[in-house]
Design an enzyme around this catalytic site. Structure first.
Site, PDB file in Angstrom:
ATOM      1  N   CYS A   2       0.818  -1.197   0.000  1.00  0.00           N
ATOM      2  CA  CYS A   2       0.000   0.000   0.000  1.00  0.00           C
ATOM      3  C   CYS A   2       0.858   1.255   0.000  1.00  0.00           C
ATOM      4  O   CYS A   2       2.075   1.211  -0.095  1.00  0.00           O
ATOM      5  CB  CYS A   2      -0.902   0.005   1.237  1.00  0.00           C
ATOM      6  SG  CYS A   2      -1.736  -1.564   1.547  1.00  0.00           S
ATOM      7  N   ASP A 111      -3.274  -8.976   8.391  1.00  0.00           N
ATOM      8  CA  ASP A 111      -2.083  -8.803   9.213  1.00  0.00           C
ATOM      9  C   ASP A 111      -2.062  -7.440   9.881  1.00  0.00           C
ATOM     10  O   ASP A 111      -1.404  -7.245  10.902  1.00  0.00           O
ATOM     11  CB  ASP A 111      -0.815  -9.043   8.391  1.00  0.00           C
ATOM     12  CG  ASP A 111      -0.761  -8.236   7.108  1.00  0.00           C
ATOM     13  OD1 ASP A 111      -1.758  -7.588   6.753  1.00  0.00           O
ATOM     14  OD2 ASP A 111       0.292  -8.266   6.429  1.00  0.00           O
ATOM     15  N   ILE A 299      13.715  -9.953 -18.499  1.00  0.00           N
ATOM     16  CA  ILE A 299      13.920  -8.905 -19.498  1.00  0.00           C
ATOM     17  C   ILE A 299      15.150  -9.264 -20.320  1.00  0.00           C
ATOM     18  O   ILE A 299      16.168  -9.714 -19.782  1.00  0.00           O
ATOM     19  CB  ILE A 299      14.141  -7.541 -18.816  1.00  0.00           C
ATOM     20  CG1 ILE A 299      12.852  -7.087 -18.137  1.00  0.00           C
ATOM     21  CG2 ILE A 299      14.598  -6.491 -19.803  1.00  0.00           C
ATOM     22  CD1 ILE A 299      11.715  -6.794 -19.067  1.00  0.00           C
ATOM     23  N   SER A 371      11.651 -12.243  -5.527  1.00  0.00           N
ATOM     24  CA  SER A 371      12.904 -11.860  -6.189  1.00  0.00           C
ATOM     25  C   SER A 371      14.089 -12.440  -5.431  1.00  0.00           C
ATOM     26  O   SER A 371      13.949 -12.914  -4.302  1.00  0.00           O
ATOM     27  CB  SER A 371      13.028 -10.330  -6.261  1.00  0.00           C
ATOM     28  OG  SER A 371      13.476  -9.806  -5.018  1.00  0.00           O
TER      29      SER A 371
END
Length: 655
Positions: A2, A111, A299, A371
Site C-alpha cells: 500500500c 495482518d 527482461i 525476487s
C-alpha cells in the site's frame, strides 16, 4: 502492499484538512489502486482534558491478504489506537495466536489488525516482534503520540517532515509535496551525495527539511518532540564459527522457511527470473513448494553481453516454469520522464529501466512476485569483493603495496571499456594508498572526490556545507570492525547500497505498477545468520556463494553456479554512442539545461571521452541525465488549490 500518508499537529493553523489529506493519499494511488481510506480528527482543547493533537491518516490499498476485511485506517475495539500500514507481516498468524491467548479480539483476518493489538501490548517495541517488510504509522490517542516504524532492511520507504507544530509523513516524497506551501529547497549536500553513490542516502532527502526514516528504526512524536531510535542493529563485529554441516543445514532451513512464508497470498503470485544464482534458486524453491508451475518473468536486450534472457529461459525450462520474456530496445528510455516522476529524488541506477519493464510485464499476469535480492550481499556475490580481499592482502605487505600504488602503472595503455582488465588494474592500483574503507568507496563511487571537484563550478562549491559524503559509508564500515575485508565490504553494502539503491529501485518500480515484491533472502533471521558466518563459507577459490552451492547445488544446472555474474545492467555504453547520443547532448549541453551548478566543459569532456571510446563514462552520464530530468520534473511551482474529498471518511470518535 500500500501507500500511507498523514500528519499530526498541535497548532490549528497547521491542520491538514480533508481535501489536503485526500490529495496526499491520492498521490500514492499507484501503490494501492484497490481502495482508499481516510481518518481525520482536528486539534481540540476540552477541559479538564489535556489538549488533543490533530491527526490525519490516509491509506491506499493493494489487496493481497483478507481482500474483504483489510480496509485501513484500522482501529482497536475502542478506537483509541489507529494504524495505517504498507507491507506484509509474514509471522502475523503466530502473533495472532499469541494475542488471542492474552485476550485480544480480532474482527478481520488481516495482518494489519495484528499490529494494532501488538502495539497495545508492547508499545513502540512492537516492531522488533514483526517479521516482514513494512512502513507503519500508529496513532495512540490515550498517550497523544504518533509512532512511525520501518522494516529492518528498508524494503518499504517512509519519509517525513518535522516542523514547528506539525509532523508530516508518507510513503513517498510526492505525497508530502501535496501540502500547500510545502517547500522544495534543494539540499546541495544531497546533490554531492547523489553524485557519489547514485542515490541520496538516508536519513537525508534531496529537499532540506525532509527526512527518510532509516531502516530498522522507529520514531515517536509526542508534545511536538520527535525521537528516532533503532530497534534492530545486529552486531557485525561478531563472527560465529560453526561446523560446515551445521551451516549447510541451517541455511537450508532458513531459506526454505523464508520462501514458504512468502508464498502466502490471496492473489496470483510469480517470480522475477534473471538466470543468475539468486533468482534461479528462489524459483527452484518456489517450484518445490508451490505444487503448480510458477510463473516467471525476465527482461532481454538485443546486445548479447547485457542479455541474460537465454540463461533465464534455460533455467525456466530446467525447472518447468511458465515463463515470459520481454525484449527491451533503446526506445525503452521513453520511460525516463516517468522514472523521474516516480522516484521523487535523483536516482542514478540505470537498472531501474529493466526493473520498471519487468515489473510492468509481471503485473500483467500476477499481483505478487518473489525476487532474489539480497543474495549477493549476504553470500559475497559481487566481483568487487574479490578486489576487497586482494586489497587486504596488499595491506599486510606494505612494501609490495607501495610498489603497486606507484604512479608508473598509470602509464600503461588500456581500452576505454570500464571492465577492461588493464583499466580495472590501474584503478585498483591507484587506490592502494587509501585505507580499506576509503578504497572501497573510491571503487563504488560514480563520481569520486576528484571527479566531483572537476565537475562543480565555484558557485556550487560555495554553497556546499562542510560535510563529507563519505561519512555515510564510513559509519557503516566502522560497524564491521575486526572482520575480514570481504565481510566488511558485504556487510557495509547490506546497510547502505541494499536499502538505499536496490530496495528503493525495486519498491518504486514495482509499486508504480501495483506489484508487490517479496525477497526471501532478506528474511531477518537469515540475514542475522549469514552476517555472522566466517568468510570461508561464503567465498572460496575467488568465487562467492559457496554455502548456497553446497546447500542447494542439486537444484540448478551447474552452468548457473559456474557462469560469471552479469548484473542487471543496461547497454548504456553502446546506446550513448549511438541511438541515445542526441538525447544526451540535447539534455545536458543545450541552453535549457537546468543543472547550472556544473562546469559545462567538464560535462562536454565526459561525453566526448565516452563517444570517442577513450573511457566508459556511461554511469556518470546517466547520473547527470537523471539529475537533469528530475530537476525538470520537480523544480516547478508549488501545489495549487485542492479539490474537495471524494472518498468516504472515517469519523473520529468524540471525547
Amino acid at each position: 502492499m500500500c501507500g500511507i500518508a498523514g500528519a499530526i499537529w498541535t497548532k490549528p493553523e497547521r491542520a491538514i484538512e480533508l481535501p489536503v489529506l485526500e490529495r496526499m493519499t491520492s498521490a500514492l494511488k499507484h501503490r494501492g489502486p484497490d481502495d482508499q481510506g481516510l481518518y481525520q480528527n482536528g486539534y481540540r482543547v476540552r477541559p479538564p482534558y489535556d489538549a488533543q493533537p490533530g491527526i490525519a491518516l490516509g491509506h491506499r490499498r493493494l489487496s493481497i491478504i483478507d481482500l474483504a476485511g483489510g480496509h485501513q485506517p484500522l482501529a482497536n475495539e475502542d478506537e483509541t489506537v489507529w494504524v495505517v500500514f504498507n507491507g506484509e507481516i509474514y509471522n502475523f498468524v503466530d502473533l495472532r495466536r499469541r494475542l488471542e491467548g492474552s485476550g485480544h479480539k480480532f474482527r478481520t483476518d488481516s495482518d494489519t489488525e495484528t499490529i494494532v493489538h501488538l502495539y497495545e501490548d508492547e508499545g513502540p517495541e512492537c516492531f522488533a516482534h514483526l517479521a516482514g517488510m513494512f512502513s507503519i504509522a500508529i496513532w495512540d490517542s490515550n498517550r497523544r503520540r504518533l509512532v512511525l516504524g520501518r522494516d529492518r532492511l528498508g524494503k518499504k520507504p517512509l519519509v517525513y517532515r518535522h516542523e514547528a507544530g506539525r509532523l508530516l509523513f508518507a510513503s513517498e516524497l510526492k505525497s508530502l509535496l501535496q501540502v500547500p506551501g510545502a517547500p522544495r529547497d534543494i539540499d546541495f549536500s544531497a546533490i554531492d551525495e547523489y553524485l557519489t553513490y547514485q542515490y541520496v542516502p538516508h536519513p537525508n532527502t534531496i529537499f532540506r527539511g525532509y527526512k527518510k526514516l532509516p531502516p530498522g528504526h522507529f520514531a515517536v512524536w509526542q508534545d511536538d518532540e520527535l525521537q528516532v531510535r533503532p530497534y534492530w542493529q545486529p552486531d557485525f563485529t561478531a563472527e560465529h564459527p560453526c561446523a560446515e554441516i551445521e551451516a549447510v543445514e541451517r541455511v537450508r532451513e532458513l531459506l526454505n522457511s523464508a520462501v514458504k512464508t512468502r508464498l502466502r497470498s490471496d492473489v496470483p503470485l510469480g517470480a522475477f527470473l534473471s538466470g543468475g544464482i539468486d533468482s534461479s534458486l528462489i524459483v527452484a524453491l518456489m517450484q518445490q513448494q508451490a505444487g503448480e508451475r510458477v510463473k516467471t518473468f525476465t527482461i532481454g536486450f538485443p546486445i548479447k553481453e547485457y542479455d541474460e534472457s537465454p540463461y533465464a529461459e534455460r533455467v525456466a525450462k530446467h525447472l518447468g516454469t511458465d515463463h515470459q520474456t520481454l525484449r527491451v530496445d533503446p526506445d525503452a528510455v521513453r520511460v525516463l520522464p516517468q522514472l523521474a516522476y516516480h522516484y521523487d529524488e535523483p536516482f542514478g541506477d540505470s537498472s531501474a529501466v529493466p526493473t520498471w519493464y519487468v515489473s510492468q510485464l509481471t503485473r500483467e499476469h500476477v499481483t505478487v512476485a518473489l525476487s532474489g535480492d539480497g543474495g549477493d550481499e549476504l553470500f559475497a556475490g559481487y566481483p568487487r569483493y574479490r578486489a576487497a580481499a586482494l586489497g587486504g592482502w596488499f595491506d599486510r605487505v606494505p612494501m609490495i603495496r607501495s610498489l603497486f600504488a606507484a604512479n608508473l602503472w598509470q602509464s600503461l595503455p588500456s581500452s576505454g571499456r570500464q571492465k577492461s582488465r588493464v583499466r580495472q588494474f590501474k584503478r585498483f592500483a591507484s587506490s592502494l594508498s587509501l585505507t580499506p574503507e576509503r578504497r572501497y568507496l573510491d571503487w563504488i563511487s560514480i563520481f569520486n572526490e576528484a571527479r566531483r571537484g572537476e565537475l562543480y563550478n565555484e558557485d556550487f562549491l560555495a554553497q556546499l556545507p562542510n560535510s563529507d559524503p563519505a561519512g555515510f559509508l564510513l559509519a557503516a564500515w566502522k560497524r564491521t570492525k575486526g572482520r575480514d575485508p570481504i565481510s566488511a565490504a558485504s556487510l557495509t553494502d547490506l546497510v547502505t547500497y541494499l536499502p538505499c539503491d536496490l530496495m528503493t529501485k525495486v519498491d518504486i518500480a514495482s509499486m508504480a505498477h501495483g506489484l508487490e515484491i517479496r525477497a526471501p533472502f532478506l528474511d531477518h533471521r537469515l540475514v542475522e545468520f549469514a552476517a555472522g558466518l566466517p568468510v570461508k563459507f561464503k567465498h572460496r577459490n575467488r568465487r562467492g556463494k559457496w554455502l548456497l552451492k553446497r546447500a542447494f547445488g542439486e537444484l540448478l544446472p551447474n552452468e548457473v553456479w559456474q557462469r560469471p555474474k552479469m548484473g542487471f545492467g543496461v547497454p548504456l555504453d553502446h546506446w550513448f554512442r549511438n541511438e541515445l547520443r542526441p538525447l544526451v547532448r540535447e539534455t545536458l549541453l543545450d541552453g535549457q539545461c537546468t543543472t547550472q551548478w556544473f562546469r559545462r566543459e567538464a560535462i562536454s569532456e565526459l561525453i566526448e571521452d565516452h563517444e570517442q571510446r577513450r573511457f566508459d563514462h556511461s554511469a556518470r552520464i546517466w547520473s547527470l541525465l537523471m539529475l537533469e530530468l528530475w530537476l525538470r520534473e520537480w523544480g516547478g511551482p508549488q501545489i495549487p488549490n485542492l479539490p474537495a474529498p471524494t472518498t468516504s471518511v472515517t469519523e473520529a470518535p468524540s471525547l
